[in-house]
Design an enzyme around this catalytic site. Structure first.
Site, PDB file in Angstrom:
ATOM      1  CB  VAL A   1      38.403  66.201 -47.211  1.00 48.43           C
ATOM      2  CG1 VAL A   1      38.891  65.415 -46.001  1.00 48.43           C
ATOM      3  CG2 VAL A   1      38.692  65.463 -48.510  1.00 48.43           C
TER       4      VAL A   1
ATOM      5  CG  ASN B   1      47.056  60.834 -46.454  1.00 52.59           C
ATOM      6  OD1 ASN B   1      47.929  60.728 -47.318  1.00 52.59           O
ATOM      7  ND2 ASN B   1      46.321  59.807 -46.051  1.00 52.59           N
TER       8      ASN B   1
ATOM      9  CB  SER C   1      51.321  62.320 -56.516  1.00 52.82           C
ATOM     10  OG  SER C   1      51.744  61.233 -57.315  1.00 52.82           O
TER      11      SER C   1
ATOM     12  CE1 TYR D   1      45.985  60.637 -56.833  1.00 56.16           C
ATOM     13  CE2 TYR D   1      47.907  60.598 -58.257  1.00 56.16           C
ATOM     14  CZ  TYR D   1      47.345  60.449 -56.998  1.00 56.16           C
ATOM     15  OH  TYR D   1      48.139  60.122 -55.931  1.00 56.16           O
TER      16      TYR D   1
ATOM     17  CB  ALA E   1      45.084  68.212 -63.244  1.00 64.28           C
ATOM     18  CB  SER E   2      43.952  66.753 -58.228  1.00 66.34           C
ATOM     19  OG  SER E   2      44.565  65.499 -57.947  1.00 66.34           O
ATOM     20  CE  LYS E   3      47.102  63.399 -54.894  1.00 68.92           C
ATOM     21  NZ  LYS E   3      46.752  63.609 -53.475  1.00 68.92           N
TER      22      LYS E   3
END
Length: 279
Positions: free
Chosen positions: A67, A92, A148, A162, A164-166
């Protein structure tokens, strides 16, 4: 009639965990086709076999896709053209890397890898879902993006890239929801709590202290199960949620609402469909 009768659905990260459980529910609820996408061809083959074991009459397709590469996401979404174009896109796919740490300890390459998959992957999926919906002149569509609870609350067990990405997924999804609302394209976030899935459990391993540090914060005394998240995705995918847009759907057993958690035995979890034998 099923809740998704006639709908063309795509699930990234569909080879296991939330993705596979969601694909199974989509098939059970009458989706015209369920396209499972993941990076591993072998894992996808096993997932497709399991889904067909549980829902023998389902139409399931597998699609190997990274992705973080837009050309691959575009090809994935365009594969739905043969069925009339996508109606439901569940972005997802994501990673939580073992080397993800705090502001000092997170390597730059892990930061970039995490953002490329967790943020750009959701952007690419959302972009090409919109293009597909427009191409097929659809007046409604549902795009669900996995964020999340760590985008909502802080944690002293850091996974900075992780988290920061969410947080980026939350903000991006809300904006997309407003931009495309008059087209009938709904965008919502799924915000899971830590789950009993391979992604987290393999990371926790046999470290009892690390595991307990997280379990203590659950009012129900246990990690969530993938099927509990998939049920929420099913609702957001269906027309039952037609007035739900730009929402952060938190499925965390009350974790983000708890100050002091109760004592006593943990509640028993439900059984994931992928753990069951065929009927």
């Amino acid at each position: 009639m099923g809740r998704l009768d006639g709908k063309v659905t795509i699930v990234t990260g569909g080879a296991g965990g939330i993705g596979l459980e969601t694909g199974i529910l989509f098939a059970k609820e009458g989706a015209k086709v369920v396209i499972l996408a993941d990076i591993s061809k072998e894992a996808l083959a096993k997932a497709k076999s399991k889904l067909l074991q549980l829902v023998p009459d389902a139409k399931v397709e597998e699609f190997v896709c990274d992705v973080s590469k837009e050309t691959q996401v575009q090809a994935l979404v365009e594969s739905a053209d043969a069925h009339g174009g996508v109606d439901v896109m569940f972005n997802n796919a994501g990673i939580m890397h073992a080397r993800d740490d705090d502001a000092i300890g997170t390597p730059e390459e892990i930061w970039d890898l995490t953002q490329n998959i967790n943020v750009k992957g959701v952007w690419f999926g959302s972009k090409h879902a919109v293009l597909s919906l427009r191409k097929h002149m659809k007046t409604k569509g549902s795009i669900i993006n996995t964020a999340s609870v760590v985008a909502l609350v802080g944690s002293a067990t850091p996974q900075l890239a992780y988290t920061a990405s969410k947080g980026a997924v939350l903000a991006m999804t809300r904006e997309l929801a407003i931009v495309h609302a008059r087209e009938g394209f709904r965008f919502n976030n799924l915000c899971p709590a830590p789950l009993n899935t391979p992604l987290l459990q393999d990371w926790l391993g046999d470290d009892v202290a690390k595991r307990h540090r997280r379990e203590i914060h659950f009012p129900m005394g246990r990690f969530g199960e993938a099927i509990e998240q998939a049920q929420a995705v099913l609702f957001l995918a269906s027309d039952e949620s037609s007035f739900v847009n730009g929402h952060d759907f938190v499925v965390d057993g009350g974790m983000t609402k708890a100050y002091v958690t109760p004592e006593g035995s943990a509640q028993a979890p439900p059984v994931n469909n992928a753990s069951k034998d065929s009927l």
